[in-house]
Design a protein around this motif. Structure first.
Motif, short mmCIF file in Angstrom:
data_model
loop_
_atom_site.label_atom_id
_atom_site.label_comp_id
_atom_site.label_asym_id
_atom_site.label_seq_id
_atom_site.Cartn_x
_atom_site.Cartn_y
_atom_site.Cartn_z
N LEU A 8 43.04 107.34 69.51
CA LEU A 8 42.19 106.50 70.37
C LEU A 8 41.80 107.25 71.65
O LEU A 8 40.65 107.19 72.09
N LYS A 9 42.75 107.96 72.24
CA LYS A 9 42.46 108.72 73.46
C LYS A 9 41.46 109.84 73.19
O LYS A 9 40.66 110.18 74.05
N ARG A 11 39.07 109.79 70.87
CA ARG A 11 37.75 109.21 70.61
C ARG A 11 37.16 108.57 71.87
O ARG A 11 35.96 108.63 72.10
N TRP A 12 37.98 107.95 72.69
CA TRP A 12 37.52 107.22 73.87
C TRP A 12 38.18 107.80 75.11
O TRP A 12 39.29 107.44 75.47
N LYS A 13 37.51 108.69 75.77
CA LYS A 13 38.04 109.43 76.92
C LYS A 13 38.51 108.53 78.06
O LYS A 13 39.39 108.89 78.82
N ILE A 14 37.95 107.33 78.17
CA ILE A 14 38.36 106.42 79.24
C ILE A 14 39.84 106.08 79.13
O ILE A 14 40.50 105.77 80.11
N LEU A 15 40.39 106.15 77.93
CA LEU A 15 41.80 105.82 77.73
C LEU A 15 42.75 106.93 78.19
O LEU A 15 43.95 106.69 78.31
N THR A 28 39.61 96.65 78.01
CA THR A 28 39.15 98.01 77.73
C THR A 28 39.85 98.56 76.50
O THR A 28 39.22 99.16 75.62
N CYS A 32 38.12 99.43 72.83
CA CYS A 32 38.23 100.75 72.21
C CYS A 32 38.81 100.65 70.80
O CYS A 32 38.38 101.36 69.89
N LEU A 35 36.02 99.23 68.54
CA LEU A 35 35.02 100.28 68.28
C LEU A 35 35.58 101.35 67.36
O LEU A 35 34.87 101.86 66.48
N HIS A 36 36.84 101.69 67.54
CA HIS A 36 37.48 102.68 66.66
C HIS A 36 37.48 102.17 65.21
O HIS A 36 37.17 102.92 64.29
N CYS A 39 34.17 102.57 63.73
CA CYS A 39 33.94 103.97 63.37
C CYS A 39 34.65 104.31 62.06
O CYS A 39 34.12 105.06 61.23
#
Length: 70
Positions: A8-9, A11-15, A28, A32, A35-36, A39
């Motif tokens: 998850l981290k 794929r989603w840099k905000i995490l 948030t 994520c 959305l993951h 995907c």
């Protein structure tokens, strides 16, 4: 579990730093995850797993019953 969080981290840099307010952090993270999953359904390639620079040791063992999720 650690591998899932790393995925998850990646794929989603905000995490990676989760620099959002305490009230927005759960939404948030859930967003994520959703959305993951989308995907995964769309068969998008998985990113290279992100590891926290402070992480050391061997990766967590995947149980046979959980293998379908990886």
């Amino acid at each position: 579990m650690g591998e899932a969080i790393g995925l998850l981290k990646a794929r989603w840099k905000i995490l990676q730093s989760l620099n959002v307010g305490v009230n927005h952090a759960p939404q948030t993270i859930v967003a994520c995850c959703v959305l993951h999953n989308l995907c995964q359904i769309a068969r998008k390639p998985e990113p290279v797993i992100w590891k926290d620079p402070d992480e050391v040791g061997s990766p967590a063992r995947v149980l046979e019953s959980e293998r379908q999720f990886y």
